[in-house]
Design a protein around this motif. Structure first.
Motif, PDB file in Angstrom:
ATOM      1  N   ALA A 350      38.008  36.313  43.118  1.00 53.73           N
ATOM      2  CA  ALA A 350      36.651  36.076  42.626  1.00 53.73           C
ATOM      3  C   ALA A 350      35.648  36.057  43.769  1.00 53.73           C
ATOM      4  N   ALA A 351      36.029  35.429  44.889  1.00 47.83           N
ATOM      5  CA  ALA A 351      35.134  35.392  46.050  1.00 47.83           C
ATOM      6  C   ALA A 351      34.917  36.794  46.602  1.00 47.83           C
ATOM      7  N   GLY A 352      35.985  37.583  46.628  1.00 45.43           N
ATOM      8  CA  GLY A 352      35.867  38.948  47.126  1.00 45.43           C
ATOM      9  C   GLY A 352      34.979  39.807  46.244  1.00 45.43           C
ATOM     10  N   PHE A 353      35.122  39.666  44.919  1.00 47.59           N
ATOM     11  CA  PHE A 353      34.275  40.446  43.996  1.00 47.59           C
ATOM     12  C   PHE A 353      32.799  40.102  44.210  1.00 47.59           C
ATOM     13  N   ARG A 354      32.524  38.811  44.327  1.00 44.83           N
ATOM     14  CA  ARG A 354      31.138  38.381  44.508  1.00 44.83           C
ATOM     15  C   ARG A 354      30.562  38.953  45.797  1.00 44.83           C
ATOM     16  N   LEU A 388      40.634  38.372  35.604  1.00 43.82           N
ATOM     17  CA  LEU A 388      39.827  38.939  36.674  1.00 43.82           C
ATOM     18  C   LEU A 388      38.699  39.813  36.139  1.00 43.82           C
ATOM     19  N   ALA A 389      38.828  40.278  34.901  1.00 42.31           N
ATOM     20  CA  ALA A 389      37.786  41.139  34.327  1.00 42.31           C
ATOM     21  C   ALA A 389      36.440  40.428  34.292  1.00 42.31           C
ATOM     22  N   GLY A 390      36.444  39.107  34.054  1.00 35.34           N
ATOM     23  CA  GLY A 390      35.199  38.342  33.994  1.00 35.34           C
ATOM     24  C   GLY A 390      34.440  38.368  35.300  1.00 35.34           C
ATOM     25  N   PRO A 391      35.029  37.900  36.405  1.00 35.23           N
ATOM     26  CA  PRO A 391      34.288  37.922  37.677  1.00 35.23           C
ATOM     27  C   PRO A 391      33.977  39.328  38.175  1.00 35.23           C
ATOM     28  N   ILE A 392      34.786  40.324  37.802  1.00 32.28           N
ATOM     29  CA  ILE A 392      34.459  41.706  38.165  1.00 32.28           C
ATOM     30  C   ILE A 392      33.156  42.116  37.487  1.00 32.28           C
ATOM     31  N   GLY A 393      33.035  41.790  36.200  1.00 29.54           N
ATOM     32  CA  GLY A 393      31.808  42.106  35.473  1.00 29.54           C
ATOM     33  C   GLY A 393      30.621  41.348  36.002  1.00 29.54           C
ATOM     34  N   GLU A 394      30.800  40.056  36.298  1.00 22.16           N
ATOM     35  CA  GLU A 394      29.710  39.238  36.810  1.00 22.16           C
ATOM     36  C   GLU A 394      29.197  39.757  38.146  1.00 22.16           C
ATOM     37  N   ALA A 395      30.108  40.331  38.954  1.00 15.63           N
ATOM     38  CA  ALA A 395      29.714  40.857  40.263  1.00 15.63           C
ATOM     39  C   ALA A 395      29.060  42.231  40.157  1.00 15.63           C
ATOM     40  N   GLY A 396      29.141  42.848  38.980  1.00 10.78           N
ATOM     41  CA  GLY A 396      28.517  44.150  38.795  1.00 10.78           C
ATOM     42  C   GLY A 396      29.226  45.287  39.502  1.00 10.78           C
ATOM     43  N   LEU A 397      30.561  45.190  39.656  1.00 13.66           N
ATOM     44  CA  LEU A 397      31.294  46.254  40.326  1.00 13.66           C
ATOM     45  C   LEU A 397      31.348  47.490  39.435  1.00 13.66           C
ATOM     46  N   ASP A 398      31.398  48.652  40.058  1.00 16.18           N
ATOM     47  CA  ASP A 398      31.290  49.906  39.310  1.00 16.18           C
ATOM     48  C   ASP A 398      32.631  50.465  38.856  1.00 16.18           C
ATOM     49  N   LEU A 399      33.671  50.332  39.682  1.00 19.66           N
ATOM     50  CA  LEU A 399      34.926  51.004  39.383  1.00 19.66           C
ATOM     51  C   LEU A 399      36.087  50.179  39.908  1.00 19.66           C
ATOM     52  N   VAL A 400      37.168  50.106  39.116  1.00 22.53           N
ATOM     53  CA  VAL A 400      38.334  49.292  39.471  1.00 22.53           C
ATOM     54  C   VAL A 400      39.587  50.152  39.377  1.00 22.53           C
ATOM     55  N   HIS A 401      40.243  50.378  40.519  1.00 21.72           N
ATOM     56  CA  HIS A 401      41.545  51.036  40.553  1.00 21.72           C
ATOM     57  C   HIS A 401      42.616  49.954  40.709  1.00 21.72           C
ATOM     58  N   THR A 402      43.754  50.133  40.072  1.00 27.85           N
ATOM     59  CA  THR A 402      44.788  49.103  40.097  1.00 27.85           C
ATOM     60  C   THR A 402      46.168  49.706  40.300  1.00 27.85           C
ATOM     61  N   ALA A 403      47.090  48.861  40.795  1.00 25.19           N
ATOM     62  CA  ALA A 403      48.482  49.274  40.972  1.00 25.19           C
ATOM     63  C   ALA A 403      49.385  48.081  40.699  1.00 25.19           C
TER      64      ALA A 403
END
Length: 471
Positions: A350-354, A388-403
């Motif tokens: 969450a801190a990293g997304f922000r 994690l979807a919540g803080p990703i959205g709150e941070a306004g990130l554009d694209l999420v790749h995952t593994a």
């Protein structure tokens, strides 16, 4: 003139561990248990675990080891031989290093997030104040802590030790070994929770046990904003410590007022013991607002002048895998890489997304995050990954790749416009590194060390020439 005094003589080692010398007397300039890391003049400690260190003593001597700490004589060099387990002997050597240097002011650091970075930031302040010693890498377990103690030169003025855990009951014995004058808990969160039947409450109690090792009249520095702050405070008071808090709430001894990232790092506004502060950091991650206050309180407790502490923080840059930032000049155009691949948990995510959301991007650039599995979350893993979807959205990130199998859960709940690639492993995602970014992007890579997020970070850096960028 450099100090010519050896770190240890064979006679001192034998006295400390209750051993006997086999072979000629020797002097050691360092201590290690890894035969591949031997420097000429080191003491090699033959630990017995999955592999018996005694089998590597010959290689250690060939590499220049001055002597070895063993439980039986070995060919090739001098040994201090003990009847007990050599790990117990290493612990005794560590305690002897502490006791022979009673003048050294010692600090200890634990917490669910930020242990290594905070330890090294404290070390930066200690170094400016005088000769100092600290843990290297993440040497924070039942081997790393006594090894770091045993490596402590007798002439240093201050030292700081990182203390970690994987299971209940590990922190207090290590803290008692260090016997710190000041100890801190950076934060408490859902990390290693699969090892605790009562989840985060158990983690909090375990982290708080660092205060059991405090020297008489010691200082306990704790995060007053966490849900289990009362647990930390109670443990500090039971230990007879002076509790000091950092946080954003009124009444904190070190209170965060504002944190503003900028092109060079960030600016912090705070109050320290009621005194207004406004100081720069070389870090841009939002978590460094709190981290910096923890560091200031610890340095104050270790008798480092205030201006020295601020100077150290102004120059302390992100460690490898913990926010280190580079500009990668790929063939199609440059992008910025933020390497957070060393470790991950819900708090640090969450801190990293922000922090990523606050970074500026050039016209057409995107804020991209590449995530691998968070580990050791037990039966809460699915919910914490999906969450994690919540803080990703709150941070306004554009694209999420995952593994990874756990990150597939996050991938599936992301909105389509934000959903990037998913692959079964970090290695598979790394093989497609060029498809993860575009010119002008700022991309952060984050995941647990065991899920190999570093493979993706290395692959992205390998797309071009990397220059040091803003932190």
């Amino acid at each position: 003139m450099p100090d010519a005094t050896p770190l240890w003589t064979s006679a001192e080692i034998a006295s400390a561990v209750g051993g006997t010398l086999s072979g000629a007397p020797f002097e050691a300039a360092g201590v290690t248990y890894n035969s591949r890391e031997i420097a000429p003049g080191d003491l090699f400690v033959a630990l017995q675990g999955a592999r018996d260190g005694h089998d590597f003593a010959a290689a250690a001597f060939a590499a220049g080891a001055a002597g070895a700490l063993t439980n039986r004589p070995v060919a090739g060099g001098s040994c201090v031989v003990v009847e007990s387990d050599t790990l117990k002997a290493l612990e005794a050597l560590g305690v002897a290093a502490r006791e022979r240097a009673p003048h050294v002011r010692r600090g200890a650091v634990t917490g669910s997030v930020g242990k290594t970075s905070v330890t090294q930031a404290i070390k930066a302040g200690l170094d400016l104040a005088g000769p100092a010693h600290a843990s290297i890498k993440s040497y924070n377990n039942h081997i790393g802590v006594p090894l770091t103690l045993a490596r402590m030169p007798r002439g240093v003025e201050r030292a700081v030790f990182e203390i970690g855990m994987n299971a209940p009951g590990e922190i207090a014995p290590l803290a008692r070994m260090v016997r710190p004058h000041a100890a801190c808990v950076t934060t408490v969160g859902p990390v290693h929770i699969e090892a605790f039947a009562n989840g985060e409450a158990g983690v909090a109690a375990e982290k708080a046990s660092i205060f059991e090792g405090l020297a008489e009249g010691g200082t306990a520095v704790l995060n007053g904003d966490v849900a289990f702050a009362v647990v930390l405070d109670a443990a500090a008071r039971r230990a007879g410590a002076r509790p000091l808090t950092f946080g954003a709430s009124a009444g904190s001894d070190a209170r965060l007022i504002d944190f503003r990232p900028n092109g060079q790092g960030s600016r912090v506004k705070a109050e320290l013991f009621g005194r207004p502060l406004d100081f720069p950091l070389a870090q841009s991650g939002f978590h460094w607002g709190m981290n910096s206050l923890c560091v200031l309180l610890m340095l104050d407790a270790l008798d480092v002048p205030f201006e020295t502490s601020l100077a150290a923080l102004a120059d302390f840059r992100p460690l490898a895998g913990r926010g280190q930032t580079t500009v990668v000049h790929a063939p199609g155009g440059a992008f910025t890489l933020v390497d957070e691949s060393y470790n991950a948990n819900p708090l640090s995510m969450a801190a990293g997304f922000r922090s990523l959301g606050a970074r500026p991007v050039t016209a057409g650039g995107r804020r991209v995050v590449v995530l691998t599995d968070m580990l050791e979350l037990g039966d809460q893993s699915r919910a914490l990954h999906e969450g994690l979807a919540g803080p990703i959205g709150e941070a306004g990130l554009d694209l999420v790749h995952t593994a990874g199998p756990e990150m597939k859960r996050l991938h599936d709940v992301l909105p389509p416009e934000r959903r990037g690639l998913w692959r079964a492993s970090a290695a598979e995602l790394a093989a497609e590194a060029a498809a993860l970014v575009a010119p002008g992007d700022v991309v952060m890579v984050k995941g647990s060390n065991g899920s190999r997020a570093s493979l993706v970070a290395k692959a992205l850096a390998g797309l071009g020439q990397a220059d040091g960028g803003a932190a």
